[in-house]
Design a protein around this motif. Structure first.
Motif, short mmCIF file in Angstrom:
data_model
loop_
_atom_site.label_atom_id
_atom_site.label_comp_id
_atom_site.label_asym_id
_atom_site.label_seq_id
_atom_site.Cartn_x
_atom_site.Cartn_y
_atom_site.Cartn_z
N ALA A 281 0.89 -1.15 0.02
CA ALA A 281 -0.13 0.06 -0.03
C ALA A 281 0.92 1.29 0.12
N THR A 282 0.33 2.34 -0.57
CA THR A 282 0.97 3.69 -0.65
C THR A 282 0.23 4.60 0.03
N PRO A 283 0.65 5.70 0.84
CA PRO A 283 -0.02 6.59 1.57
C PRO A 283 0.31 8.15 0.68
N ASP A 284 1.34 7.87 -0.24
CA ASP A 284 1.77 9.23 -0.88
C ASP A 284 1.72 9.01 -2.24
N GLY A 285 0.82 8.51 -2.85
CA GLY A 285 0.58 8.68 -4.52
C GLY A 285 1.56 7.81 -5.25
N GLY A 286 2.03 6.82 -4.32
CA GLY A 286 3.08 5.81 -5.16
C GLY A 286 4.57 6.14 -4.94
N GLN A 287 5.06 7.21 -4.05
CA GLN A 287 6.26 7.43 -3.93
C GLN A 287 7.10 6.28 -3.25
N SER A 288 6.19 5.93 -2.51
CA SER A 288 6.86 4.84 -1.33
C SER A 288 5.52 3.77 -1.19
N TRP A 289 6.05 2.49 -0.92
CA TRP A 289 5.18 1.28 -0.83
C TRP A 289 5.43 0.44 0.44
N ARG A 290 4.59 0.08 1.24
CA ARG A 290 4.75 -0.56 2.30
C ARG A 290 4.17 -2.05 2.28
N PRO A 291 4.84 -2.88 2.62
CA PRO A 291 4.35 -4.23 2.53
C PRO A 291 3.10 -4.53 3.46
N ALA A 292 2.05 -5.41 3.26
CA ALA A 292 1.05 -5.71 3.86
C ALA A 292 1.69 -6.72 5.06
N ALA A 293 1.42 -6.31 6.42
CA ALA A 293 1.82 -7.10 7.64
C ALA A 293 1.25 -8.70 7.14
N THR A 294 0.08 -8.57 7.07
CA THR A 294 -0.62 -9.90 6.51
C THR A 294 -0.97 -9.97 5.20
N PRO A 295 -0.32 -10.36 4.30
CA PRO A 295 -0.79 -10.34 2.77
C PRO A 295 -1.62 -11.60 2.56
N PRO A 296 -2.21 -11.27 1.24
CA PRO A 296 -3.19 -12.50 0.69
C PRO A 296 -2.16 -13.66 0.66
N PRO A 297 -2.68 -14.83 0.83
CA PRO A 297 -1.99 -16.10 0.82
C PRO A 297 -1.43 -16.55 -0.40
N ALA A 298 -1.93 -16.01 -1.72
CA ALA A 298 -1.54 -16.53 -2.73
C ALA A 298 -1.52 -15.40 -3.87
N TYR A 299 -1.10 -15.44 -4.92
CA TYR A 299 -1.15 -14.59 -6.17
C TYR A 299 -2.30 -13.88 -6.34
N ARG A 300 -2.56 -12.59 -6.49
CA ARG A 300 -3.65 -12.06 -6.54
C ARG A 300 -3.45 -10.94 -7.98
N SER A 301 -4.35 -11.04 -8.82
CA SER A 301 -4.55 -10.55 -10.09
C SER A 301 -5.28 -9.08 -10.25
N GLY A 302 -6.14 -9.06 -9.15
CA GLY A 302 -7.26 -7.75 -9.39
C GLY A 302 -7.47 -7.32 -7.87
N VAL A 303 -7.64 -5.92 -8.02
CA VAL A 303 -7.77 -5.51 -6.54
C VAL A 303 -9.01 -4.11 -6.81
N THR A 304 -9.72 -3.97 -5.78
CA THR A 304 -10.46 -2.70 -5.82
C THR A 304 -10.91 -2.24 -4.64
N TRP A 305 -11.17 -0.96 -4.32
CA TRP A 305 -11.81 -0.39 -3.04
C TRP A 305 -13.06 -0.58 -3.13
N LEU A 306 -13.74 -0.68 -1.98
CA LEU A 306 -15.09 -0.84 -1.71
C LEU A 306 -15.58 0.64 -1.48
#
Length: 364
Positions: A281-306
């Motif tokens: 995830a990024t809080p600054d428009g993509g200048q920096s990215w932080r890994p998820a502390a608990t990521p999905p358990p496998a490859y993911r190809s799509g994502v959307t905000w609710l």
């Protein structure tokens, strides 16, 4: 006249309030799971498309009733009744093409992208719900391979090709996809060795607002996200913690809820390979990215905000759907069905699509 305006405002206010209440209820139910058996949690309800041999990686959600799908065999489908019925609106003569992205400007106007080397990369446009199509772009450069489309508004949009002469190539339209032109590459950073985009879900290129665009990459030494704040003329690149270093690894999809807050998902698309750190995830428009502390358990190809949420999002892939309620810090699996792409609309019309003609809408 004043009374009419007041009545219209009241009705709009009530509609917005109703959608907000519905979104809050769905989010609460998703978070709680099926704690109360009498109240089933929201779930993906499959909608029969009648196309079991097609894989849909392109999805454009207009609202709860209307959605477009684009897939293999030059297939484009459209529903206007929430998925109860699907109309085959495929462009004539496109049976040999592989559609990987579709962008709906509204219920009747849409642009669809076919991928492939050279002339296999094409763009088609419809103004009448798919009754007729116009081919508005055909790639003539054998070195180019277009992956994704994205629009800022009804007129302005971009398409991205894998690197040509060492830089990603950007195609631009200013008239709703009727005409396209290749943008100068002087403002594009040099690509890494082996770097490319992934035409896996139509989400390797996304936009937010009138000018900001982001491009996801993989295959190189680092999985990167490139950002443009001027509709594709100039770009900056940032490394992400999602593993790369292999043609099958990298960032496969992006989602931004505004010009600052974004999510990236991906991993290794090979079924026999693990995908640690598959989200960031990024809080600054993509200048920096932080890994998820608990990521999905496998490859993911799509994502959307609710919709109408600052912290909740869904990620999908061949092995399931994951939910975050804390802005991408932690994810948990809420469904094990196979989907390649996902999208939500402001009226809580969340859709997903994937292999074997699968299409679903979030219900419950």
């Amino acid at each position: 006249m004043g009374s009419t305006r007041r009545t219209g405002r009241v009705r709009r206010t009530r509609r917005v309030a109703a959608v907000g209440v519905a979104c809050t209820a769905v989010l609460a139910a998703l978070t709680a799971g099926s704690a109360r058996a009498a109240t089933p949690a929201p779930h993906w309800a499959l909608k029969d498309t009648g196309t079991p041999d097609v894989r849909f990686r392109g999805l454009a959600a207009v609202d709860r009733d209307t959605a477009w799908l684009a897939g293999t065999g030059g297939t484009v489908l459209r529903t206007t009744d929430g998925g109860a019925h699907w109309r085959n609106v495929s462009p004539p003569g496109a049976g040999d093409l592989q559609f990987r992205d579709v962008e709906a400007l509204d219920s009747r106007h849409a642009v669809v992208l076919a991928i492939g080397e050279g002339e296999a990369s094409r763009v088609y446009r419809t103004e009448d719900g798919g009754t007729t199509w116009t081919e508005s772009f055909r790639n003539t450069d054998p070195a180019a391979f277009y992956d994704c489309l994205a629009f800022f508004d009804h007129r302005h949009g971009l398409a991205v090709s894998d690197p040509v002469d060492g830089r990603f190539r950007i195609l631009s339209t200013g008239d709703g996809g009727r005409t396209w032109r290749v943008l100068p590459n002087a403002g594009m950073p040099a690509a890494l060795d082996g770097e490319a985009g992934f035409a896996a879900s139509g989400q390797c290129l996304v936009t937010s607002g009138p000018e900001d665009a982001w491009l996801a990459t993989g295959g190189g030494a680092h999985a990167r996200v490139l950002h443009s704040a001027d509709r594709g003329l100039t770009w900056t690149a940032a490394d992400t913690p999602i593993p790369a270093g292999d043609p099958a690894r990298g960032v496969f999809a992006l989602a931004f809820r505004d010009r600052a807050h974004g999510l990236a998902v991906g991993g290794d698309y090979r079924a026999d390979q693990p995908s640690p750190l598959a989200a960031a995830a990024t809080p600054d428009g993509g200048q920096s990215w932080r890994p998820a502390a608990t990521p999905p358990p496998a490859y993911r190809s799509g994502v959307t905000w609710l919709p109408h949420s600052r912290t909740a999002a869904l990620a999908v892939g061949p092995t399931g759907t994951d939910l975050t309620t804390d802005g991408g810090r932690t994810w948990r699996t809420v469904d094990t069905g196979s989907y390649d792409t996902v999208a939500c609309t402001p009226d809580l019309g969340c859709w997903a699509a994937g292999e074997q003609g699968r299409a679903a809408r979030l219900e419950g």
